[in-house]
Design a protein around this motif. Structure first.
Motif, PDB file in Angstrom:
ATOM      1  N   ARG A 190      59.989  99.054  12.081  1.00 48.47           N
ATOM      2  CA  ARG A 190      58.752  98.441  11.590  1.00 48.47           C
ATOM      3  C   ARG A 190      57.559  99.370  11.693  1.00 48.47           C
ATOM      4  NH1 ARG A 190      60.137  94.158  14.928  1.00 48.47           N
ATOM      5  NH2 ARG A 190      58.265  94.505  16.168  1.00 48.47           N
ATOM      6  N   ARG A 220      65.101  90.326   8.037  1.00 50.24           N
ATOM      7  CA  ARG A 220      63.894  91.132   8.191  1.00 50.24           C
ATOM      8  C   ARG A 220      64.212  92.493   8.793  1.00 50.24           C
ATOM      9  NH1 ARG A 220      58.879  88.660   8.512  1.00 50.24           N
ATOM     10  NH2 ARG A 220      58.137  90.773   8.914  1.00 50.24           N
ATOM     11  N   ASP A 224      63.652  96.089   6.937  1.00 55.00           N
ATOM     12  CA  ASP A 224      62.944  97.229   7.513  1.00 55.00           C
ATOM     13  C   ASP A 224      63.812  98.486   7.498  1.00 55.00           C
ATOM     14  OD1 ASP A 224      60.810  95.555   7.988  1.00 55.00           O
ATOM     15  OD2 ASP A 224      61.409  95.107  10.054  1.00 55.00           O
ATOM     16  N   ARG A 678      58.184  89.941  16.220  1.00 51.76           N
ATOM     17  CA  ARG A 678      57.500  90.040  14.934  1.00 51.76           C
ATOM     18  C   ARG A 678      56.478  88.944  14.720  1.00 51.76           C
ATOM     19  NH1 ARG A 678      63.046  91.285  12.801  1.00 51.76           N
ATOM     20  NH2 ARG A 678      63.244  89.051  12.413  1.00 51.76           N
ATOM     21  N   GLU A 680      57.214  85.713  14.423  1.00 51.17           N
ATOM     22  CA  GLU A 680      57.743  84.675  13.548  1.00 51.17           C
ATOM     23  C   GLU A 680      58.055  83.394  14.292  1.00 51.17           C
ATOM     24  OE1 GLU A 680      61.130  86.429  11.827  1.00 51.17           O
ATOM     25  OE2 GLU A 680      60.019  87.834  10.563  1.00 51.17           O
ATOM     26  N   THR A 705      55.777  92.360   5.233  1.00 50.62           N
ATOM     27  CA  THR A 705      56.765  93.282   4.675  1.00 50.62           C
ATOM     28  C   THR A 705      56.492  93.489   3.203  1.00 50.62           C
ATOM     29  OG1 THR A 705      58.392  92.466   6.258  1.00 50.62           O
ATOM     30  CG2 THR A 705      59.221  93.667   4.324  1.00 50.62           C
ATOM     31  N   THR A 720      65.378  81.637   6.249  1.00 48.77           N
ATOM     32  CA  THR A 720      64.687  82.477   7.202  1.00 48.77           C
ATOM     33  C   THR A 720      63.790  81.617   8.053  1.00 48.77           C
ATOM     34  OG1 THR A 720      62.915  82.866   5.606  1.00 48.77           O
ATOM     35  CG2 THR A 720      64.678  84.491   5.683  1.00 48.77           C
TER      36      THR A 720
END
Length: 794
Positions: A190, A220, A224, A678, A680, A705, A720
Motif C-alpha cells: 500500500r 484489496r 495492491d 486499512r 475498513e 485504491t 467486500t
C-alpha cells in the motif's frame, strides 16, 4: 546430506567431526565431543540432536549416550540464557527438552538457540525429513519458527522470506510469524510506512503462491499487489516475471467483474503499458522481450490476448523507427515470441531480421544475447528462410562455436534441420577427421551426432559430414581401429544418441556413395547400430525416459528393440522409464497383447517406500499416454485402477501432512487484522455510533485504491467489507431510484436488473468516506452502472 551437515554445523571442530557419516558414533563422537561442544551454539546442538535422533532415516546410527550428551548441552544453553545456574541435571530438568521417559513440555526457545537468518533455508531443508508428530520435531520446528520471526526483516530485504515460508510446515508455531509477515507485506504494497526499510522486489513473484497456500482471499491486498507489479514489472528479470504470472494463474481468487486473478493482473499490466508508451517513460525493448517471454509460458493464454495484441502494436510501431531504437536485437526477441503466440506481419519480421544481421556483423553484443537469438531465430525459418539463415550464419561467426561445441549444440538441438546441418558443417570445417576424433570429448561428440541424426540423402555437404559421424561413432563404441579410451566411460545417453544416428544414417544413405573410397556404407552403419544395441543391453537399469524416447525415434524397424526391452522390463529401475518403454512398444508393435507387460509395470522394489504423491504422479503419467488398441486400453485402465488403490492405501498409512496450514479461523482473524490496518473494520473499543476523532483520523489516513483509469471513483464490488459508518443503522436520506437501493448489511448501493423473467445482480457500490457527498457519489455511479446493464440486457 554430508555437505548439508558440514554447512549447518559451525566451527572447525564440528566440521572435522562430521567429515564422514561413519564417524558419527559414540566411540569417535564423545571423546572429542567435550573439546568442540563448548564452542557450539544452542542451534548447533539442536541440529546435531536432529541427526542423531533420526538416524534410521538417514543411515546414521542412533547412540543413546551421545543423544543424552547433546540434550544436556541444549538444556545448559537454555538455562544460561535465562540467567539460571546450577548443575547440568537441574538445568536439564528446568529446560523444556525431551526427557528419558518421552515426556516433553515445549517452551519458548532462548535467544542463544535461535538460528541466524542465513542458515534458515538450509535448516528448513534439513528438518523436512523428520516425522512431524515427534517430540523432537515439535521442539526444533518451534526454534525454526522463532528464528524465522526474528530474522524476518533481514530476509525481506534479501528477498528470501516468502520463498522460505513456502518450504516450512505451517504448524501452530508459524501462526504469529505468518500474521506479522502478511501485515508487513500489506503495508509495503500500500506504500505505507513499514518497519522494514527496503523489501526486495524478489518477494513479488512468491506472494500469490503464499496467498493460495494459506487460503487468504483478500481482494484489496491482491489489488495492491497488482498495482505494485504494474508499476515495477520492468525491473523484474525474465525468470521472476514468468514465476509471478504462473503463481498468479494458480491463485484461486475470483472477482465479480474482472474475473480470475491472472486476468486482474494482466489488465493492470496492459493499462500501465499503454500509459507509459504515451509518455517519455516508455519501457525498454529488453523489458518488452522479458514480458513476451513470460506471457507465452502461461497456460491460460486467452486471458493475455489483449496484452499480447497491445505488445504487437507497440512492436510494429517501433520496428518502423529502427534508427531511434537502442536495442534492436532485444526488439527482435520480442517480435519472435509474439510471432510464436499470435503471429506477426511478414514485413515487420523481415525488416528486423535485416537490421539484426547488420548489427551482429558490425557491433559487439554479449554472448548471452547471442545464445538467446540462436535459440529463437529458428522459429521464423519456415516463414523467412533466407533472412533466417543470414542471421544464423552471422551468429555462428560471432560465437566461434569451435571453442564451445556443447553449449551451442544444445541450444540448437530443436532448431530446423537446415540450421542444424549448417552448424554441424561449421564445426568440422578446416579440420581433418583424425583431429576431430582427438579433440572432441564424449559430450561434444554426442551433441554433434544429435545435430546430424536426420541427415537426408539429398542434403548438402554429405561427403564432409558422414565420414566424421562414422569416426565419432567408432570412438564412442570403442572400435579396434579407432581410439577406444572412452569405451568404458560411455554414458547411456551417449549410447542412445549413437544408436539413433547410426540406425538413421544406415537407412537413409544412398548406395551410390558407398562405392567411393573412404566413404562408409549403409551396412557399416547398420553394424554400428547392432553393436550399440548390444552395449545398451548392459545398461538397461540406468536408462532414463528421454533415452528411451531417443531410441524409438529411429526410422528403422523398432520391433527388435521393442521386444528386447519388453523382455527386460523388470531390469529398468525407474517407473517412468518402464512406462516410456510400454508407450513406445505399443506403437512399434501394433496389435500385440502387452497385458503381461502392463502387469509387470506395477512391480516395485520391496526396499523402496513410495509416497502417495508419487503414486498420483504415476497415475497421471499413465493416463496421459497413448491408448493404442482396445487391448492396450483395457490394460492401461487396469493399471490406473491399481495405482489409485495404492495411492489411497499410502494416504492412510502416512502420517500428518507436513505442509498442512493453520485452521481457517486463524486466517479469518488475519483478514480482520488487514481490514483494521486499512481502516475498513471498526477497531475494538470504539463504538459504531457517531464517528469519533480517532475514526476520523483513521479514515483520513486511509488511501483510496485507484482504478485502472487512475481515478478514485467508488469501485463496484461483490463481497467486500465496508468501512465503519454511522449509516448502517438507518437508511440515508438520498433518494433511491428504480433498480438502485440501499443495502443495510453491505452499507452501500445495490444494483439489480430484471430481464427476461430473471433478476440480475449488478454489484454493490460502497462509499469511500463517511459523508453525504461520498454517498451521493456512490449512488450516481450505481445509477450509471444500472443504465449500462439495462442497455446490455434489454
Amino acid at each position: 546430506r554430508e555437505c548439508r551437515q558440514r554447512f549447518l554445523l559451525g566451527g572447525a571442530n564440528a566440521k572435522r567431526a562430521f567429515v564422514a557419516p561413519a564417524r558419527v558414533k559414540s566411540s569417535r563422537f564423545l571423546p572429542s565431543g567435550m573439546s568442540f561442544a563448548r564452542g557450539l551454539r544452542g542451534c548447533d546442538h539442536l541440529i546435531i540432536l536432529r541427526y542423531l535422533s533420526n538416524g534410521p532415516q538417514h543411515h546414521m546410527p542412533m547412540d543413546a549416550k551421545a543423544l543424552a550428551f547433546v540434550r544436556q548441552k541444549v538444556a545448559e544453553a537454555a538455562a544460561a540464557s535465562a540467567g539460571r545456574t546450577g548443575s547440568s541435571s537441574s538445568s536439564a530438568a528446568s529446560a523444556s527438552v525431551p526427557a528419558a521417559d518421552g515426556s516433553e513440555v515445549v517452551s519458548e526457545p532462548s535467544v542463544d538457540e535461535l538460528l541466524p537468518a542465513q542458515d534458515l533455508p538450509n535448516a528448513a531443508l534439513a528438518l523436512q525429513g523428520m516425522a512431524p508428530d515427534s517430540e523432537e520435531a515439535a521442539r526444533l520446528w518451534q526454534v525454526l519458527a522463532q528464528s524465522f520471526e526474528a530474522g524476518m526483516p533481514e530476509m525481506l530485504e534479501n528477498g528470501q522470506c516468502v520463498a522460505l515460508v513456502l518450504q516450512l510446515p505451517l504448524t501452530k508455531f508459524m501462526e504469529r510469524p505468518l500474521k506479522r509477515l502478511v501485515l508487513l507485506l500489506s503495508q509495503w504494497l500500500r506504500g505505507q510506512h513499514c518497519r522494514v526499510r527496503n523489501i526486495s522486489l524478489m518477494e513479488l513473484p512468491h506472494i500469490p503462491r503464499l496467498l493460495q497456500r494459506i487460503g487468504l482471499q483478500d481482494r484489496r491486498l491482491f489489488a495492491d499487489l497488482c498495482q505494485v507489479c504494474a508499476e515495477r514489472w520492468p525491473n523484474l528479470p525474465v525468470g521472476d516475471l514468468s514465476l509471478l504470472l504462473r503463481n498468479t494463474e494458480d491463485y484461486s481468487l475470483l472477482h465479480a467483474q474482472k474475473g480470475p486473478a491472472l486476468r486482474q493482473l494482466v489488465l493492470l499490466l496492459e493499462s500501465s503499458l499503454v500509459d507509459t508508451e504515451a509518455t517519455d517513460r516508455a519501457v525498454s525493448n529488453s523489458a518488452l522481450a522479458t514480458l513476451c517471454s513470460a506471457l507465452i509460458a502461461v497456460r491460460q493464454r486467452g486471458h493475455c490476448r489483449e496484452l499480447l495484441e497491445q505488445l504487437r502494436r507497440i512492436a510494429q510501431k517501433r520496428s518502423t523507427e529502427l534508427e531511434l531504437q537502442s536495442n534492436v536485437l532485444e526488439l527482435l526477441l520480442c517480435v519472435v515470441d509474439l510471432h510464436r503466440a499470435i503471429g506477426m506481419p511478414r514485413g515487420t519480421l523481415q525488416r528486423l531480421m535485416n537490421e539484426a544481421a547488420r548489427l551482429i556483423a558490425s557491433s559487439k553484443i554479449t554472448d548471452d544475447l547471442k545464445m538467446k537469438l540462436l535459440k529463437v531465430v529458428g522459429y521464423c525459418h519456415w516463414f523467412l528462410p533466407n533472412d533466417t539463415c543470414a542471421v544464423f550464419d552471422g551468429l555462428l561467426v560471432a560465437l566461434e562455436p569451435e571453442a564451445a561445441v556443447t553449449p551451442v549444440a544444445r541450444t540448437c538441438e530443436h532448431a530446423p534441420a537446415a540450421l542444424r546441418h549448417r552448424l554441424a558443417l561449421r564445426l568440422v570445417q578446416n579440420r581433418s577427421v583424425a583431429q576431430l576424433v582427438e579433440q572432441l570429448s564424449e559430450g561434444d561428440s554426442t551433441n554433434w551426432l544429435m545435430l546430424v541424426h536426420d541427415l537426408q540423402a539429398s542434403s548438402e555437404h554429405l561427403t564432409e559430414i558422414v565420414p566424421v559421424a562414422f569416426a565419432l561413432l567408432e570412438k564412442l563404441l570403442g572400435s579396434e581401429t579407432k581410439d577406444a579410451e572412452m569405451d568404458s566411460a560411455t554414458s547411456p545417453s551417449a549410447l542412445a544418441s549413437a544408436y539413433l544416428t547410426a540406425s538413421s544414417l544406415g537407412c537413409r544413405l544412398p548406395q551410390a556413395l558407398s562405392k567411393t573410397a573412404d566413404f562408409p556404407s549403409p551396412e557399416a552403419f547398420g553394424q554400428l547400430a547392432s553393436r550399440t544395441l548390444f552395449r545398451l543391453e548392459q545398461n538397461w537399469p540406468v536408462l532414463g525416459p528421454r533415452d528411451v524416447q531417443t531410441l524409438f525415434r529411429s526410422p528403422s524397424d523398432c520391433g527388435v528393440l521393442a521386444r528386447s526391452m519388453l523382455d527386460n522390463l523388470d531390469k529398468f529401475r525407474d517407473f517412468r522409464t518402464r512406462l516410456a518403454v510400454l508407450n513406445s512398444a505399443t506403437l512399434a508393435l501394433p496389435g500385440e497383447d502387452l497385458a503381461a507387460s502392463w502387469d509387470a509395470l506395477m512391480h516395485e522394489a520391496q526396499d523402496r517406500k513410495v509416497t502417495a504423491s508419487e503414486f498420483c504422479a504415476r497415475e497421471a503419467a499413465v493416463r496421459r499416454g497413448d491408448v493404442g488398441s482396445a487391448v492396450g486400453l483395457e490394460a492401461r485402465s487396469k493399471t490406473m485402477v491399481g495405482l489409485r488403490q495404492r495411492a489411497f492405501r499410502a494416504v492412510l498409512q502416512e502420517g500428518a501432512i507436513w505442509s498442512q496450514r493453520p485452521p481457517r479461523g486463524f486466517f479469518q482473524y488475519v483478514e480482520q487484522c488487514l481490514g483494521r490496518s486499512r481502516g475498513e473494520l471498526p477497531v475494538s473499543g470504539v463504538s459504531r455510533g457517531a464517528p469519533t476523532r480517532y475514526q476520523e483520523t483513521l479514515a483520513g489516513e486511509t488511501k483510496s485504491t485507484p482504478t485502472a483509469s487512475g481515478s478514485d471513483a467508488p469501485v463496484s464490488v461483490a463481497l467486500t467489507t465496508a468501512q465503519p459508518s454511522a449509516l448502517a443503522s438507518e437508511q440515508p436520506s438520498t433518494k433511491e431510484s428504480k433498480g438502485v437501493v440501499w443495502h443495510k448489511g453491505m452499507e452501500g448501493w445495490e444494483v439489480r436488473v430484471e430481464a427476461r423473467g430473471r433478476r440480475i445482480l449488478g454489484g454493490y457500490f460502497l462509499p469511500q468516506e463517511e459523508n453525504d457527498e461520498e454517498v451521493e457519489r456512490a449512488r450516481l455511479a450505481a445509477v450509471e452502472h444500472h443504465q449500462y446493464l439495462q442497455r446490455a440486457h434489454l
